[in-house]
Design a protein around this motif. Structure first.
Motif, PDB file in Angstrom:
ATOM      1  N   LEU A 122       0.801  -1.147   0.115  1.00 18.33           N
ATOM      2  CA  LEU A 122       0.015   0.088   0.008  1.00 18.33           C
ATOM      3  C   LEU A 122       0.860   1.106   0.128  1.00 18.33           C
ATOM      4  O   LEU A 122       1.791   1.449   0.888  1.00 18.33           O
ATOM      5  N   THR A 123       0.615   2.074  -0.913  1.00 15.48           N
ATOM      6  CA  THR A 123       1.468   3.289  -0.936  1.00 15.48           C
ATOM      7  C   THR A 123       1.105   4.224   0.397  1.00 15.48           C
ATOM      8  O   THR A 123       0.136   4.017   0.982  1.00 15.48           O
ATOM      9  N   SER A 124       1.899   5.055   0.599  1.00 19.12           N
ATOM     10  CA  SER A 124       1.666   6.086   1.719  1.00 19.12           C
ATOM     11  C   SER A 124       0.112   6.804   1.594  1.00 19.12           C
ATOM     12  O   SER A 124      -0.594   7.167   2.489  1.00 19.12           O
ATOM     13  N   ALA A 125      -0.106   7.153   0.221  1.00 22.20           N
ATOM     14  CA  ALA A 125      -1.541   7.705   0.145  1.00 22.20           C
ATOM     15  C   ALA A 125      -2.601   6.736   0.358  1.00 22.20           C
ATOM     16  O   ALA A 125      -3.587   7.379   0.889  1.00 22.20           O
ATOM     17  N   GLN A 126      -2.422   5.538   0.073  1.00 20.03           N
ATOM     18  CA  GLN A 126      -3.454   4.560   0.326  1.00 20.03           C
ATOM     19  C   GLN A 126      -3.529   4.515   1.834  1.00 20.03           C
ATOM     20  O   GLN A 126      -4.584   4.240   2.433  1.00 20.03           O
ATOM     21  N   VAL A 127      -2.361   4.301   2.382  1.00 18.91           N
ATOM     22  CA  VAL A 127      -2.414   4.133   3.941  1.00 18.91           C
ATOM     23  C   VAL A 127      -3.134   5.279   4.662  1.00 18.91           C
ATOM     24  O   VAL A 127      -4.015   5.199   5.548  1.00 18.91           O
ATOM     25  N   ASN A 128      -2.941   6.443   4.128  1.00 16.14           N
ATOM     26  CA  ASN A 128      -3.628   7.564   4.607  1.00 16.14           C
ATOM     27  C   ASN A 128      -5.002   7.630   4.527  1.00 16.14           C
ATOM     28  O   ASN A 128      -5.912   7.698   5.465  1.00 16.14           O
ATOM     29  N   HIS A 147      -9.996  -4.681  15.565  1.00 19.09           N
ATOM     30  CA  HIS A 147     -10.156  -3.243  15.048  1.00 19.09           C
ATOM     31  C   HIS A 147      -9.265  -2.222  15.462  1.00 19.09           C
ATOM     32  O   HIS A 147      -8.631  -1.462  14.773  1.00 19.09           O
ATOM     33  N   ARG A 148      -9.171  -1.937  16.798  1.00 19.63           N
ATOM     34  CA  ARG A 148      -8.483  -1.209  17.437  1.00 19.63           C
ATOM     35  C   ARG A 148      -6.939  -1.243  17.142  1.00 19.63           C
ATOM     36  O   ARG A 148      -6.239  -0.189  17.001  1.00 19.63           O
ATOM     37  N   ASP A 149      -6.251  -2.341  17.104  1.00 22.69           N
ATOM     38  CA  ASP A 149      -5.018  -2.729  16.896  1.00 22.69           C
ATOM     39  C   ASP A 149      -4.791  -2.093  15.449  1.00 22.69           C
ATOM     40  O   ASP A 149      -3.647  -1.377  15.312  1.00 22.69           O
ATOM     41  N   LEU A 150      -5.581  -2.503  14.546  1.00 16.74           N
ATOM     42  CA  LEU A 150      -5.503  -2.226  12.981  1.00 16.74           C
ATOM     43  C   LEU A 150      -5.587  -0.482  12.899  1.00 16.74           C
ATOM     44  O   LEU A 150      -4.707   0.161  12.069  1.00 16.74           O
ATOM     45  N   THR A 151      -6.621  -0.012  13.672  1.00 13.96           N
ATOM     46  CA  THR A 151      -6.770   1.755  13.690  1.00 13.96           C
ATOM     47  C   THR A 151      -5.392   2.228  13.943  1.00 13.96           C
ATOM     48  O   THR A 151      -4.715   3.126  13.477  1.00 13.96           O
ATOM     49  N   ALA A 152      -4.824   1.926  15.390  1.00 15.60           N
ATOM     50  CA  ALA A 152      -3.776   2.532  15.849  1.00 15.60           C
ATOM     51  C   ALA A 152      -2.408   2.139  14.528  1.00 15.60           C
ATOM     52  O   ALA A 152      -1.640   3.184  14.729  1.00 15.60           O
ATOM     53  N   PHE A 153      -2.361   1.096  14.027  1.00  9.33           N
ATOM     54  CA  PHE A 153      -1.313   0.614  13.228  1.00  9.33           C
ATOM     55  C   PHE A 153      -1.267   1.646  12.166  1.00  9.33           C
ATOM     56  O   PHE A 153      -0.248   2.623  11.503  1.00  9.33           O
ATOM     57  N   TYR A 154      -2.401   1.666  11.435  1.00  8.88           N
ATOM     58  CA  TYR A 154      -2.662   2.431  10.075  1.00  8.88           C
ATOM     59  C   TYR A 154      -2.558   4.013  10.531  1.00  8.88           C
ATOM     60  O   TYR A 154      -2.123   4.960  10.010  1.00  8.88           O
ATOM     61  N   THR A 155      -2.886   4.585  11.855  1.00 11.59           N
ATOM     62  CA  THR A 155      -2.882   5.926  12.136  1.00 11.59           C
ATOM     63  C   THR A 155      -1.596   6.267  12.431  1.00 11.59           C
ATOM     64  O   THR A 155      -1.030   7.299  11.752  1.00 11.59           O
ATOM     65  N   ARG A 156      -0.520   5.592  13.016  1.00 10.77           N
ATOM     66  CA  ARG A 156       0.634   5.685  13.275  1.00 10.77           C
ATOM     67  C   ARG A 156       1.641   5.953  11.887  1.00 10.77           C
ATOM     68  O   ARG A 156       2.239   6.562  11.733  1.00 10.77           O
ATOM     69  N   THR A 157       1.155   4.706  11.214  1.00 10.95           N
ATOM     70  CA  THR A 157       1.990   4.543   9.980  1.00 10.95           C
ATOM     71  C   THR A 157       1.645   6.001   8.877  1.00 10.95           C
ATOM     72  O   THR A 157       2.510   6.716   8.258  1.00 10.95           O
ATOM     73  N   ALA A 158       0.333   6.393   8.911  1.00 11.52           N
ATOM     74  CA  ALA A 158      -0.073   7.604   8.187  1.00 11.52           C
ATOM     75  C   ALA A 158       0.639   8.859   8.845  1.00 11.52           C
ATOM     76  O   ALA A 158       1.144   9.532   7.988  1.00 11.52           O
ATOM     77  N   GLU A 159       0.812   8.779  10.121  1.00  9.59           N
ATOM     78  CA  GLU A 159       1.439  10.031  10.869  1.00  9.59           C
ATOM     79  C   GLU A 159       2.993  10.034  10.392  1.00  9.59           C
ATOM     80  O   GLU A 159       3.387  11.324  10.366  1.00  9.59           O
ATOM     81  N   TYR A 160       3.446   8.851  10.084  1.00  7.80           N
ATOM     82  CA  TYR A 160       5.002   8.922   9.650  1.00  7.80           C
ATOM     83  C   TYR A 160       5.091   9.098   8.104  1.00  7.80           C
ATOM     84  O   TYR A 160       6.018   9.162   7.670  1.00  7.80           O
ATOM     85  N   GLY A 161       4.023   8.992   7.493  1.00  2.00           N
ATOM     86  CA  GLY A 161       3.935   9.125   5.952  1.00  2.00           C
ATOM     87  C   GLY A 161       4.408   7.832   5.222  1.00  2.00           C
ATOM     88  O   GLY A 161       5.041   7.828   4.032  1.00  2.00           O
TER      89      GLY A 161
END
Length: 160
Positions: A88-94, A137-151
């Protein structure tokens, strides 16, 4: 044999479209992986990963929920009998992070409930099954949120 679906955040500048490089991403020892999981830089889903995918795609017309677990650009593994890597690209992660942070778990649960309960012990176990999927769901949300924060981008792979 245990199956795990492994998701890892990678800075876009470090990402390589090389199957051998991608394979090396998933060769770390368990202690290293656990540290990245604790920092929400990595996530591992057990053999119920397909069921977690169903939670996001039960009645969605949008392709975005499909990216949460199984989506991404496939890159063939160096060994043809192994499943491909997914990127997944960073745009998709966002977009996935935005989707997950705005998603109401109960609204996701309702259309997927009957199917998930039928494969996880039936209605008598609903509190446990509900809690398991809500926690993931909470774990995936935290993972993707942190990953998006880092770009960062995400690389996924099914480990056996």
């Amino acid at each position: 044999m245990s199956l795990y679906f492994h998701l890892r955040a990678i800075p876009p500048s470090a990402l390589r479209n090389s199957a051998n490089w991608l394979q090396r991403l998933f060769e770390d020892d368990w202690n290293t992986v656990r540290l990245r999981i604790d920092r929400h830089r990595e996530e591992m889903l057990d053999k119920r990963y397909v069921d977690q995918h169903a939670l996001y795609t039960a009645h969605s017309q949008d392709k975005l929920p499909a990216h949460v677990v199984l989506g991404g650009l496939p890159v063939s593994h160096p060994q043809p009998e192994q499943p491909p890597f997914l990127i997944l690209t960073s745009a998709q992660v966002n977009r996935v992070a935005d989707y997950l942070t705005s998603a109401d778990f109960e609204a996701l649960w309702r259309p997927a409930r009957d199917g998930l309960l039928s494969t996880h012990g039936g209605p008598a176990l609903e509190p446990e099954v509900h809690a398991l999927f809500a926690s993931t769901h909470r774990d995936l949300t935290a993972f993707y949120t942190r990953t998006a924060e880092y770009g960062d981008a995400v690389v996924k792979w099914l480990l056996r």
